[in-house]
Design a protein around this motif. Sequence first.
Motif, PDB file in Angstrom:
ATOM      1  N   LEU A 112      54.683  -1.517  24.881  1.00  0.00           N
ATOM      2  CA  LEU A 112      54.586  -0.764  26.135  1.00  0.00           C
ATOM      3  C   LEU A 112      55.690   0.275  26.255  1.00  0.00           C
ATOM      4  N   LEU A 113      56.862  -0.045  25.731  1.00  0.00           N
ATOM      5  CA  LEU A 113      57.954   0.924  25.768  1.00  0.00           C
ATOM      6  C   LEU A 113      57.627   2.134  24.897  1.00  0.00           C
ATOM      7  N   GLY A 114      57.036   1.848  23.732  1.00  0.00           N
ATOM      8  CA  GLY A 114      56.659   2.956  22.853  1.00  0.00           C
ATOM      9  C   GLY A 114      55.617   3.858  23.485  1.00  0.00           C
ATOM     10  N   LEU A 115      54.619   3.250  24.126  1.00  0.00           N
ATOM     11  CA  LEU A 115      53.582   4.041  24.787  1.00  0.00           C
ATOM     12  C   LEU A 115      54.156   4.825  25.953  1.00  0.00           C
ATOM     13  N   SER A 119      54.147   8.902  26.470  1.00  0.00           N
ATOM     14  CA  SER A 119      53.567   9.510  27.668  1.00  0.00           C
ATOM     15  C   SER A 119      54.586  10.365  28.392  1.00  0.00           C
ATOM     16  N   ARG A 120      55.812   9.864  28.478  1.00  0.00           N
ATOM     17  CA  ARG A 120      56.853  10.654  29.160  1.00  0.00           C
ATOM     18  C   ARG A 120      57.128  11.963  28.421  1.00  0.00           C
ATOM     19  N   ASP A 121      57.255  11.865  27.080  1.00  0.00           N
ATOM     20  CA  ASP A 121      57.547  13.074  26.300  1.00  0.00           C
ATOM     21  C   ASP A 121      56.399  14.084  26.403  1.00  0.00           C
ATOM     22  N   ARG A 122      55.147  13.585  26.436  1.00  0.00           N
ATOM     23  CA  ARG A 122      54.004  14.480  26.556  1.00  0.00           C
ATOM     24  C   ARG A 122      54.017  15.204  27.899  1.00  0.00           C
ATOM     25  N   LYS A 135      53.645  15.236  40.050  1.00  0.00           N
ATOM     26  CA  LYS A 135      53.486  13.793  40.289  1.00  0.00           C
ATOM     27  C   LYS A 135      53.183  13.050  39.000  1.00  0.00           C
ATOM     28  N   ASP A 136      52.471  13.688  38.044  1.00  0.00           N
ATOM     29  CA  ASP A 136      52.181  13.032  36.765  1.00  0.00           C
ATOM     30  C   ASP A 136      53.460  12.847  35.954  1.00  0.00           C
ATOM     31  N   LEU A 137      54.333  13.847  36.004  1.00  0.00           N
ATOM     32  CA  LEU A 137      55.620  13.733  35.297  1.00  0.00           C
ATOM     33  C   LEU A 137      56.476  12.628  35.904  1.00  0.00           C
ATOM     34  N   GLN A 138      56.496  12.578  37.236  1.00  0.00           N
ATOM     35  CA  GLN A 138      57.294  11.531  37.895  1.00  0.00           C
ATOM     36  C   GLN A 138      56.760  10.138  37.571  1.00  0.00           C
ATOM     37  N   GLN A 139      55.430  10.009  37.527  1.00  0.00           N
ATOM     38  CA  GLN A 139      54.844   8.707  37.199  1.00  0.00           C
ATOM     39  C   GLN A 139      55.184   8.308  35.769  1.00  0.00           C
ATOM     40  N   ALA A 140      55.154   9.277  34.866  1.00  0.00           N
ATOM     41  CA  ALA A 140      55.490   8.996  33.466  1.00  0.00           C
ATOM     42  C   ALA A 140      56.950   8.566  33.327  1.00  0.00           C
ATOM     43  N   GLU A 141      57.828   9.251  34.071  1.00  0.00           N
ATOM     44  CA  GLU A 141      59.242   8.879  34.037  1.00  0.00           C
ATOM     45  C   GLU A 141      59.440   7.464  34.580  1.00  0.00           C
ATOM     46  N   THR A 142      58.742   7.161  35.665  1.00  0.00           N
ATOM     47  CA  THR A 142      58.847   5.820  36.270  1.00  0.00           C
ATOM     48  C   THR A 142      58.321   4.756  35.334  1.00  0.00           C
ATOM     49  N   ASP A 143      57.196   4.994  34.696  1.00  0.00           N
ATOM     50  CA  ASP A 143      56.619   4.026  33.771  1.00  0.00           C
ATOM     51  C   ASP A 143      57.554   3.769  32.602  1.00  0.00           C
ATOM     52  N   TYR A 144      58.218   4.826  32.151  1.00  0.00           N
ATOM     53  CA  TYR A 144      59.143   4.653  31.017  1.00  0.00           C
ATOM     54  C   TYR A 144      60.340   3.785  31.408  1.00  0.00           C
ATOM     55  N   VAL A 145      60.904   4.064  32.571  1.00  0.00           N
ATOM     56  CA  VAL A 145      62.063   3.269  33.030  1.00  0.00           C
ATOM     57  C   VAL A 145      61.661   1.809  33.206  1.00  0.00           C
TER      58      VAL A 145
END
Length: 354
Positions: A112-115, A119-122, A135-145
């Motif tokens: 999950l961390l790899g995914l 997603s965050r880098d994309r 909002k998509d960028l913020q969600q990706a950042e949140t998911d990564y953290v």
Amino acid sequence: FGYSDPASVAGEKVQPLIRSGDRVTVPERSPVRTKLAIQSVAEQDIQRSLVLPAVVEADPAHLVKVVPPLAGRVTQLKVQLGERVGAEQPLVVIDSPDLATAYADYDRAKVLLGLALKSRDRQRGLAKIGGAAEKDLQQAETDYVTAEVEFARASARLKQIGVDAETTNKSRTVTVVAPMSGSVIELDVAPGAFWNDPTAALMTVADLSTVWVTASVPEKDTSLVSKGQSVDVVFPAYPEEVFKGQVLFVSDVLDPDTRRTKVRIAFENPNTRLRPGMFANVSFYAPAQRVPVVPTSALVLKDDANQVFVDTAPWTFEPRTVDIGVQQGDQVVLISGVKVGDRIVVKGGVLLSD
């Protein structure tokens, strides 16, 4: 006592004793005079000794309760009670379903961390060219953290258990190792046992290079013991040897049931000659004190109190109640009742008692 009848001396009747209140006078020709011995109360340097039973204990500062990292069944026990072990030496092997779960949690968190990273880098790349919503960028950042925190948690869990997270052999068995060098002084587990309480100790390992000799001092003798005081200790295991030590610790707490205070003496124990559970006798030596001392023969018991007869005038005596400190041999220390220099009856005083 038995001298109320007149005695006859040279044809004359002489009263053995003449009483006036508490005072007792022995007349000149009374036969009682020959039965009395009188001397002055003297001072002596008395060093009181106190001998108490004691027991050898492990130093709690060098003792570790070995607990399992997770629940499971004990498949192997690699040590015995009393065995000496080294740091990181295997003690117990446990088969635990929880370990398999911990490995699975780690693998899932890693994926999950790899995914989340991809997603965050994309989303960051799209954001640079204006092709991603904020909002998509913020969600990706949140998911990564979130994925990063979960991965750290899973990694820490495996590290706590004591296994390698990246091993290819992800079996359900974990080996519990000794946290330090020492001796197994308690063993509470056997092969085949299912250990479902990770807070309960499997065994106790103690470094016995230093041990305590613990004695319990009666309440009345507490004043005779102090920190730093020199003591002699004799062990039944080594009856011909006297171990010299010093009081390390005197408890501030009195046991309300036994009315005793714990006192501990520390000994270096390089060859493990002193072992937990051994018995000993500890001799405490209080500082010498100059105190009034009289022979025990001077004491007369009356109404559960100790008395001596004090010479207040030639051959005239008064009873005085005295408090006894300690008896050593045929001498007794007096706390109160008489003072140094008082002349007292030291033999035959019972003849003066009514």
